[in-house]
Design a protein around this motif. Structure first.
Motif, PDB file in Angstrom:
ATOM      1  N   THR A  77      52.440  32.824  45.747  1.00 16.51           N
ATOM      2  CA  THR A  77      52.715  31.568  46.311  1.00 16.51           C
ATOM      3  C   THR A  77      51.801  31.541  47.587  1.00 16.51           C
ATOM      4  OG1 THR A  77      54.760  31.449  45.276  1.00 16.51           O
ATOM      5  CG2 THR A  77      54.183  29.851  46.870  1.00 16.51           C
ATOM      6  N   VAL A 125      59.955  30.354  49.558  1.00 16.72           N
ATOM      7  CA  VAL A 125      59.891  30.258  48.218  1.00 16.72           C
ATOM      8  C   VAL A 125      61.510  30.797  47.575  1.00 16.72           C
ATOM      9  CG1 VAL A 125      59.116  31.696  46.140  1.00 16.72           C
ATOM     10  CG2 VAL A 125      57.674  31.084  48.371  1.00 16.72           C
ATOM     11  N   VAL A 178      54.047  31.271  54.422  1.00 14.80           N
ATOM     12  CA  VAL A 178      55.113  31.512  53.256  1.00 14.80           C
ATOM     13  C   VAL A 178      56.077  32.379  53.254  1.00 14.80           C
ATOM     14  CG1 VAL A 178      55.387  31.927  50.663  1.00 14.80           C
ATOM     15  CG2 VAL A 178      53.420  30.358  51.458  1.00 14.80           C
ATOM     16  N   ASN A 207      63.891  32.042  44.959  1.00 16.33           N
ATOM     17  CA  ASN A 207      63.954  33.227  43.853  1.00 16.33           C
ATOM     18  C   ASN A 207      64.302  32.886  42.371  1.00 16.33           C
ATOM     19  OD1 ASN A 207      63.888  35.559  42.539  1.00 16.33           O
ATOM     20  ND2 ASN A 207      65.499  36.693  43.484  1.00 16.33           N
ATOM     21  N   TYR A 251      60.575  38.828  42.727  1.00 13.78           N
ATOM     22  CA  TYR A 251      60.586  37.986  43.853  1.00 13.78           C
ATOM     23  C   TYR A 251      59.377  38.419  44.778  1.00 13.78           C
ATOM     24  CZ  TYR A 251      62.363  35.168  47.701  1.00 13.78           C
ATOM     25  OH  TYR A 251      62.433  34.195  48.674  1.00 13.78           O
ATOM     26  N   GLY A 300      60.117  34.166  52.397  1.00  8.09           N
ATOM     27  CA  GLY A 300      61.141  34.754  51.401  1.00  8.09           C
ATOM     28  C   GLY A 300      62.177  35.537  52.248  1.00  8.09           C
ATOM     29  N   GLN A 346      67.129  32.255  56.177  1.00  8.31           N
ATOM     30  CA  GLN A 346      66.148  31.204  55.940  1.00  8.31           C
ATOM     31  C   GLN A 346      66.009  30.056  57.091  1.00  8.31           C
ATOM     32  OE1 GLN A 346      67.508  29.346  52.378  1.00  8.31           O
ATOM     33  NE2 GLN A 346      66.555  30.878  51.124  1.00  8.31           N
ATOM     34  N   GLY A 362      52.392  35.532  54.531  1.00 10.58           N
ATOM     35  CA  GLY A 362      53.476  35.498  53.834  1.00 10.58           C
ATOM     36  C   GLY A 362      54.557  36.507  54.443  1.00 10.58           C
ATOM     37  N   ILE A 377      58.442  38.182  54.329  1.00  9.73           N
ATOM     38  CA  ILE A 377      59.724  38.328  53.780  1.00  9.73           C
ATOM     39  C   ILE A 377      60.612  39.278  54.625  1.00  9.73           C
ATOM     40  CG2 ILE A 377      60.824  38.888  51.543  1.00  9.73           C
ATOM     41  CD1 ILE A 377      58.087  38.936  50.333  1.00  9.73           C
ATOM     42  N   VAL A 405      56.630  35.512  45.839  1.00 13.06           N
ATOM     43  CA  VAL A 405      56.181  35.290  47.133  1.00 13.06           C
ATOM     44  C   VAL A 405      54.927  35.330  47.445  1.00 13.06           C
ATOM     45  CG1 VAL A 405      56.716  35.379  49.545  1.00 13.06           C
ATOM     46  CG2 VAL A 405      58.481  35.524  47.919  1.00 13.06           C
ATOM     47  N   GLY A 450      67.247  34.145  47.263  1.00 14.22           N
ATOM     48  CA  GLY A 450      66.511  35.295  47.737  1.00 14.22           C
ATOM     49  C   GLY A 450      66.812  36.529  46.967  1.00 14.22           C
TER      50      GLY A 450
END
Ligand SMILES: Cc1cc2nc3c(=O)[nH]c(=O)nc-3n(C[C@H](O)[C@H](O)[C@H](O)COP(=O)(O)O)c2cc1C
Length: 180
Positions: A174, A120, A87, A122, A167, A89, A109, A51, A53, A171, A138
């Motif tokens: 997920t 993902v 994944v 928020n 959040y 974010g 994004q 993931g 972010i 994330v 987000g």
């Protein structure tokens, strides 16, 4: 299972929000969270993350130059499909309520979609805090500019920090579900 939280903060405000996201992600068992600035991050470090972010301050409604420079280095990762299925974010700060924080999220994004990542939203309990401070795109914070150079740095408020933590956790959860 590695989660990267990367910030393109120029003056420290977005770094504070990113730190809250990283703290939330750390609550997920079995996940290793790495939190750092994009200018200390080599693109190859993204290869083994499940993931990612990433977040930035808003500079005239767009991600910061620091963030844009980092994104411009990810061509080889796109070419090799290295981020497909990871994944993703995003997070963002700005100093005024209508100063473009949602636009910055959307702009952050878009490259994730080019890389084939799974973004993902928020989402969470619909309560008064989320009604006022939540953002579907987000984690975000609107942090007023300091009144002078000597003034202490303004910070995201408690609600923004709490939603950012939730959040980060979401994330990471997920990513873990999709990749274990
Ligand atoms: C050149 C410049 C342009 C900015 N443009 C905006 C803007 O369009 N809207 C806004 O609300 N804030 C704007 N800001 C304020 C920053 O987005 C805000 O202070 C942010 O929290 C800074 O985060 P950072 O310390 O992580 O870089 C701008 C700041 C600078 C220096």
């Amino acid at each position: 299972m590695k989660i990267l939280v990367l910030h393109g903060s120029m003056f420290g405000h977005t770094e504070l929000l990113g730190n809250a996201i990283a703290e939330g992600a750390k609550l997920v068992e079995g996940v290793e969270v790495i939190f750092k600035s994009v200018d200390e991050t080599e693109p190859d470090e993204l290869r083994d993350a499940i993931g990612i972010i990433w977040g930035s301050s808003g500079i005239f409604g767009e991600p910061s130059p620091k963030m844009a420079t980092f994104l411009s280095k990810l061509g080889q990762l796109w070419f090799t499909g290295a981020l497909q299925g990871k994944v993703g974010g995003v997070f963002a700060t700005a100093s005024t309520q209508h100063g473009g924080v949602e636009n910055v999220c959307k702009a952050l994004q878009t490259p994730m979609q080019h890389h084939g990542m799974v973004i993902v939203s928020n989402t969470g309990p619909i309560n008064a805090d989320r009604a006022q401070y939540g953002n579907p795109y987000g984690a975000t914070a609107v942090i007023p500019v300091e009144t002078s150079k000597e003034a202490p740095m303004n910070k995201p408020n408690d609600s923004e920090i709490q939603i950012a933590k939730e959040y980060g956790k979401l994330v990471a959860e997920t990513a873990k579900k999709l990749h274990s």
